[in-house]
Design an enzyme around this catalytic site. Structure first.
Site, PDB file in Angstrom:
ATOM      1  N   GLY A 140       7.907   6.280   0.063  1.00 43.53           N
ATOM      2  CA  GLY A 140       7.192   5.876   1.269  1.00 43.53           C
ATOM      3  C   GLY A 140       6.688   4.447   1.138  1.00 43.53           C
ATOM      4  O   GLY A 140       6.571   3.912   0.035  1.00 43.53           O
ATOM      5  N   ARG A 141       6.409   3.829   2.269  1.00 41.54           N
ATOM      6  CA  ARG A 141       5.854   2.486   2.252  1.00 41.54           C
ATOM      7  C   ARG A 141       5.033   2.273   3.507  1.00 41.54           C
ATOM      8  O   ARG A 141       5.224   2.943   4.519  1.00 41.54           O
ATOM      9  CB  ARG A 141       6.933   1.419   2.117  1.00 41.54           C
ATOM     10  CG  ARG A 141       7.900   1.328   3.268  1.00 41.54           C
ATOM     11  CD  ARG A 141       8.779   0.080   3.139  1.00 41.54           C
ATOM     12  NE  ARG A 141       9.465  -0.004   1.868  1.00 41.54           N
ATOM     13  CZ  ARG A 141       9.678  -1.156   1.208  1.00 41.54           C
ATOM     14  NH1 ARG A 141       9.236  -2.298   1.733  1.00 41.54           N
ATOM     15  NH2 ARG A 141      10.321  -1.177   0.057  1.00 41.54           N
ATOM     16  N   GLY A 142       4.093   1.338   3.433  1.00 38.63           N
ATOM     17  CA  GLY A 142       3.231   1.028   4.570  1.00 38.63           C
ATOM     18  C   GLY A 142       2.666  -0.360   4.410  1.00 38.63           C
ATOM     19  O   GLY A 142       3.099  -1.157   3.560  1.00 38.63           O
TER      20      GLY A 142
ATOM     21  N   GLY B  93       1.178  -1.019   0.773  1.00 33.79           N
ATOM     22  CA  GLY B  93       2.028  -1.090  -0.399  1.00 33.79           C
ATOM     23  C   GLY B  93       3.144  -0.075  -0.330  1.00 33.79           C
ATOM     24  O   GLY B  93       3.407   0.554   0.697  1.00 33.79           O
TER      25      GLY B  93
ATOM     26  N   VAL C 108       5.025   3.391  -2.112  1.00 32.37           N
ATOM     27  CA  VAL C 108       4.702   4.606  -2.855  1.00 32.37           C
ATOM     28  C   VAL C 108       5.949   5.070  -3.607  1.00 32.37           C
ATOM     29  O   VAL C 108       7.043   5.151  -3.023  1.00 32.37           O
ATOM     30  CB  VAL C 108       4.202   5.721  -1.925  1.00 32.37           C
ATOM     31  CG1 VAL C 108       3.781   6.930  -2.736  1.00 32.37           C
ATOM     32  CG2 VAL C 108       3.044   5.217  -1.076  1.00 32.37           C
TER      33      VAL C 108
ATOM     34  N   ASP D   4      -4.768   3.670  10.472  1.00 33.01           N
ATOM     35  CA  ASP D   4      -3.306   3.822  10.481  1.00 33.01           C
ATOM     36  C   ASP D   4      -2.916   5.294  10.488  1.00 33.01           C
ATOM     37  O   ASP D   4      -2.147   5.759   9.649  1.00 33.01           O
ATOM     38  CB  ASP D   4      -2.692   3.113   9.279  1.00 33.01           C
ATOM     39  CG  ASP D   4      -1.173   2.899   9.449  1.00 33.01           C
ATOM     40  OD1 ASP D   4      -0.693   3.033  10.592  1.00 33.01           O
ATOM     41  OD2 ASP D   4      -0.493   2.610   8.454  1.00 33.01           O
TER      42      ASP D   4
ATOM     43  N   LYS E 185       1.017   4.578  -5.718  1.00 28.42           N
ATOM     44  CA  LYS E 185       1.080   3.520  -4.709  1.00 28.42           C
ATOM     45  C   LYS E 185       0.817   2.172  -5.367  1.00 28.42           C
ATOM     46  O   LYS E 185      -0.237   1.934  -5.955  1.00 28.42           O
ATOM     47  CB  LYS E 185       0.064   3.764  -3.596  1.00 28.42           C
ATOM     48  CG  LYS E 185       0.136   2.701  -2.507  1.00 28.42           C
ATOM     49  CD  LYS E 185      -0.318   3.230  -1.176  1.00 28.42           C
ATOM     50  CE  LYS E 185       0.056   2.295  -0.049  1.00 28.42           C
ATOM     51  NZ  LYS E 185      -0.163   2.859   1.274  1.00 28.42           N
TER      52      LYS E 185
END
Length: 814
Positions: free
Chosen positions: A524-526, A529, A531, A641, A545
């Site tokens: 995952g990413r956001g 940063g 993950v 978010d 993360k």
């Protein structure tokens, strides 16, 4: 006779010995003479024999504790000793002295509360908590114990079944939902022996229940009672000696109940079975705007059964304290005594109750206006029609207890400068705030008086400190030397077993790099940063993360990062993903979380693994944790978010929100403001406030939550509605919201008069599992309606997350 005296003496000695060897901590059934309970030991709690009630130190803020009695399961405080003077989290204690006096001390220096009792048998006193929740200080005699003091005689804001409200006692509300010090509302018997509610505010006081214009017999009360006693029983009956009584909606069933004077000035009875949630089974006042002082001076209150209560300033006035409506509003102008510079602004349906300076009956409007103009201190006048068909005039020097109601047959005329009147409108500058607005948590800032210390003792202390500092420096230098020379890859040698002060582990960068196989398996990413999935040295699977260097690592030193991580680590909720540790090494900043095998809500929505019951429970769990972040944390934390990718699911499909602390990490300095230096969130889920550069509040999370719920119901992503577009952020989520609203509007019009009220929801549900809808259609209709309230464009119209929980929970309870 001598034998009897000897036996009594032996009993005294045995009782004294047994008390001396009893331990006073670790959930003891009592506190014995000479012992104490410490604020630093959470296990120092007194339990009732049936385990229903506990007594001990209870946190009400940062470094702020009170000694209280509460329900053991799902804690609900029912009595507090020191509500107006919380004690420090270090060295504070409750001690039962040998003299028979129970004393609460603050940090070992100041006594903030005591029972002021003495015992004729100093060693034979004991503090117990009964099965009814009564904290009782006994003097133990061989034949029968004598009560020296009991908490039932000194209630705070709550009555338990069997606890009497008498002529000598009263209930006093909390200051607010988050400030548990004494508030403005009191329930007691007045001088006429009538049980009544009193507002005792910052500047004025007034009675508001029973309604003021009724004499006692019209209100069903009698003044002919000298005993002044009121009591609630365990089956839901309340009786008072002034002839007032009621039964709860669940009358006749024995269950846990409390009668509480809430911070909004209303009396309510709360009921629950065992450990179920509390629900309101009776309340004294149905329209909260009747309560005096709720919105403060120069304001009005309006109540809607669906939307609840809202406060707003009168035209030309502004909010005085944005954290507390009880301070009211202040004028933005200065009145002149010159009639030619004065005008009146018409406020139809607005009543300002009480505090009339002049009252005249059967008077014309012009004469009433002149009465106000002739008084330089007059701020408004009220012109209304009475029951006899005559007009009456009230002039006001203070503007209190304002409320808007369609039942009021009159108009208030607000006095404003002529130039000001043309620039205001009734709704132009309204500022709404709910009871759960940004009320500050209790934070103590104490300075203790220094004790006199002799010169010799000072020298000895400084010498000891110097020796201690030298030893610490020597050990630290030796330890760092060993670390730098060994540099082994084994996790245990790299400090893996080091337990941080925050209760979770500190990892080295090489450990986490090895755990993630060089950060290769991305899950995952956001914005904060990327993950990665990793396996820790103890074989636990973790989500690691790695925060972006450009907005975290490079700009923050280690001490500041650790302080911020400690905030995240203190958060504890069943619907928050659990943090296991962190890394702060050089430019690297990483956070280590538990790994959830079911993945994110976004992945599960794509695979259609969620039935309607699971989707409803996911929405409810997410709402609960957002309410916790917004309103129950000591720090002001917004998520910023909320999206399906940040809602993870455990093995039972229970939601756990991730990335909940990054808004704090990214912008800690702005936690007490409504300004953010950059837009946060994900396209399609962002509230309009981000787009139009409006003040950012907790309502941005409410909006995002509403979008997520609509996506769960419809199966349609807000970012994909109508294809890709460059129309701007608000267009993405508006397509989904507009589509749902149009379906509800169109279907409701077509089905008008139909017995089914769920048809409109059937038009928007996810077709992939639509066949199961009939079973859960009521739940989904509730969920859809709540979601549409959350995505209102005006943030002040949106409910708070605690109100969302209440709406969803009420459906569950029903």
């Amino acid at each position: 006779m001598r034998i009897h005296m000897a036996v009594s003496s032996i009993l005294h000695v045995l009782l004294l010995l047994s008390l001396s060897f009893q331990c006073c901590s670790s959930s003891s059934p009592s506190l014995n003479s000479g012992f104490s309970l410490s604020v630093e030991k959470p296990e120092d709690v007194i339990l009732s024999p049936n385990g229903v009630f506990s007594a001990g130190f209870y946190a009400v803020g940062e470094n702020a504790y009170v000694f209280s009695v509460w329900f053991t399961r799902k804690p609900t405080v029912v009595w507090t000793a020191n509500r107006d003077q919380p004690v420090n989290g270090k060295r504070s204690s409750l001690r039962l002295h040998k003299t028979g006096n129970l004393v609460l001390s603050d940090a070992g220096q100041f006594n903030v509360w005591s029972t002021d009792t003495t015992s004729s048998l100093p060693w034979l006193t004991q503090l117990n908590l009964t099965d009814k929740g009564n904290l009782v200080l006994y003097e133990l005699h061989p034949q029968q114990s004598e009560i020296l003091w009991q908490s039932f005689d000194f209630p705070t804001d709550t009555l338990l079944p069997g606890q009497q409200l008498t002529r000598y006692t009263k209930l006093v509300s909390d200051r607010s939902l988050t400030n548990h010090s004494s508030g403005f509302y009191q329930l007691s018997f007045n001088d006429d022996n009538i049980l009544s509610l009193l507002y005792d505010g910052l500047d004025v006081s007034s009675k508001y229940w029973p309604v003021q214009w009724l004499v006692s017999w019209d209100a069903g009360r009698t003044t002919y009672n000298s005993s002044r006693i009121a009591v609630l029983d365990s089956i839901g009956t309340f009786n008072s000696t002034d002839n007032y009584g009621f039964t709860t909606s669940d009358y006749g069933v024995v269950m846990q109940r409390i009668l509480k004077l809430d911070s909004d000035g209303n009396i309510r009875v709360y009921s629950r079975r065992k450990n179920d949630p509390w629900y309101v089974s009776w309340q004294a006042i149905s329209n909260p705007c009747i309560v005096h002082g709720l919105c403060g001076a120069n304001s009005t209150c309006v109540y809607d059964p669906i939307e609840g209560r809202k406060c707003s300033c009168l035209p030309g006035y502004r909010v005085k304290n944005h954290s507390d409506w009880s301070y009211g509003c202040e004028p933005t102008f200065k009145l002149s005594c010159d009639k030619n510079e004065t005008a009146f602004f018409k406020l139809p349906g607005v009543e300002l109750y009480g505090y009339d300076f002049i009252y005249k009956k059967n008077i014309s409007y012009s004469d009433c206006e002149n009465e106000c103009l002739q008084d330089c201190e007059c701020r408004a006048f009220q012109y209304s029609l009475n029951n006899d068909g005559l007009f009456q005039c009230y002039t006001k020097r203070v503007l209190l207890n304002g409320r808007r109601s369609p039942d009021f047959r009159g108009t208030t005329y607000l006095r404003l400068p002529e130039a000001k009147r043309n620039n205001v409108s009734f709704f132009a500058d309204e500022e709404f705030a709910q009871d759960d607005g940004h009320v500050c948590s209790v934070k103590l800032d104490r300075s203790y008086a220094e004790r006199h210390v002799s010169s010799f003792l000072k020298f000895f202390l400084w010498f000891s400190v110097a020796i201690g500092v030298f030893e610490v420096l020597f050990i630290s230098i030796t330890w760092f030397s060993l670390i730098r020379t060994k540099q082994k890859s084994d996790g245990n040698q790299q400090g893996y077993n080091f337990l941080s002060p925050f209760g979770f582990r500190r990892y080295t960068y090489s450990e986490l790099k090895q755990a993630t196989k060089g950060f290769t398996e991305e899950i995952g990413r956001g914005a904060g940063g990327i993950v990665y999935k990793g396996v820790l040295p103890d074989q636990r699977i973790a989500a690691i993360k790695k925060l972006h260097n450009d907005n975290i690592g490079a700009k923050r030193d280690e001490a500041e990062f650790l302080a911020e991580v400690s905030i995240i680590g203190k958060l504890n909720h069943m619907n928050l993903i659990e943090m296991w540790g962190y890394c702060a090494e050089g430019k690297y900043r990483l956070l280590v979380y538990e790994y959830l095998e079911k993945g994110s809500l976004a992945e599960n929505l794509k695979s259609n693994t969620l039935d309607w019951t699971r989707r409803y429970n996911i929405a409810l769990g997410t709402a609960r944790v957002l309410a916790y972040l917004h309103e129950e944390c000591l720090e002001w934390i917004l998520h910023c978010d909320i999206k399906p990718q940040n809602i993870l699911l455990d093995s039972n499909y229970q939601p756990k929100v991730a990335d909940f602390g990054l808004s704090k990490l990214l912008n800690r300095s702005d936690q007490n403001t409504q300004n953010f230096s950059m837009v946060r969130g994900t396209r399609g889920y962002m509230a309009p406030e981000w787009v139009f550069n409006l003040p950012i509040t907790s309502k941005v999370d409410v909006y995002s939550f509403g979008i997520v719920v609509l996506e769960m119901i419809t199966g349609r992503s807000p970012t994909m509605m109508g294809g890709q577009s460059d129309e701007g952020e608000e267009a993405h989520n508006e397509r989904l919201v507009t589509w749902v609203r149009e379906k509800r509007k169109t279907t409701t019009s077509e089905e008008e008069g139909s017995p089914s009220s769920s048809c409109w929801v059937e038009q928007i549900i996810d077709a992939a599992i639509g066949s199961e809808f009939e079973v859960e259609k009521k739940k989904m209709e509730t969920l859809a309606s709540v979601a549409l309230k959350c995505v209102e464009e005006d943030k002040d119209v949106r409910p708070s997350m605690s109100q969302v929980v209440e709406m969803l929970q009420s459906h569950e309870d029903a």
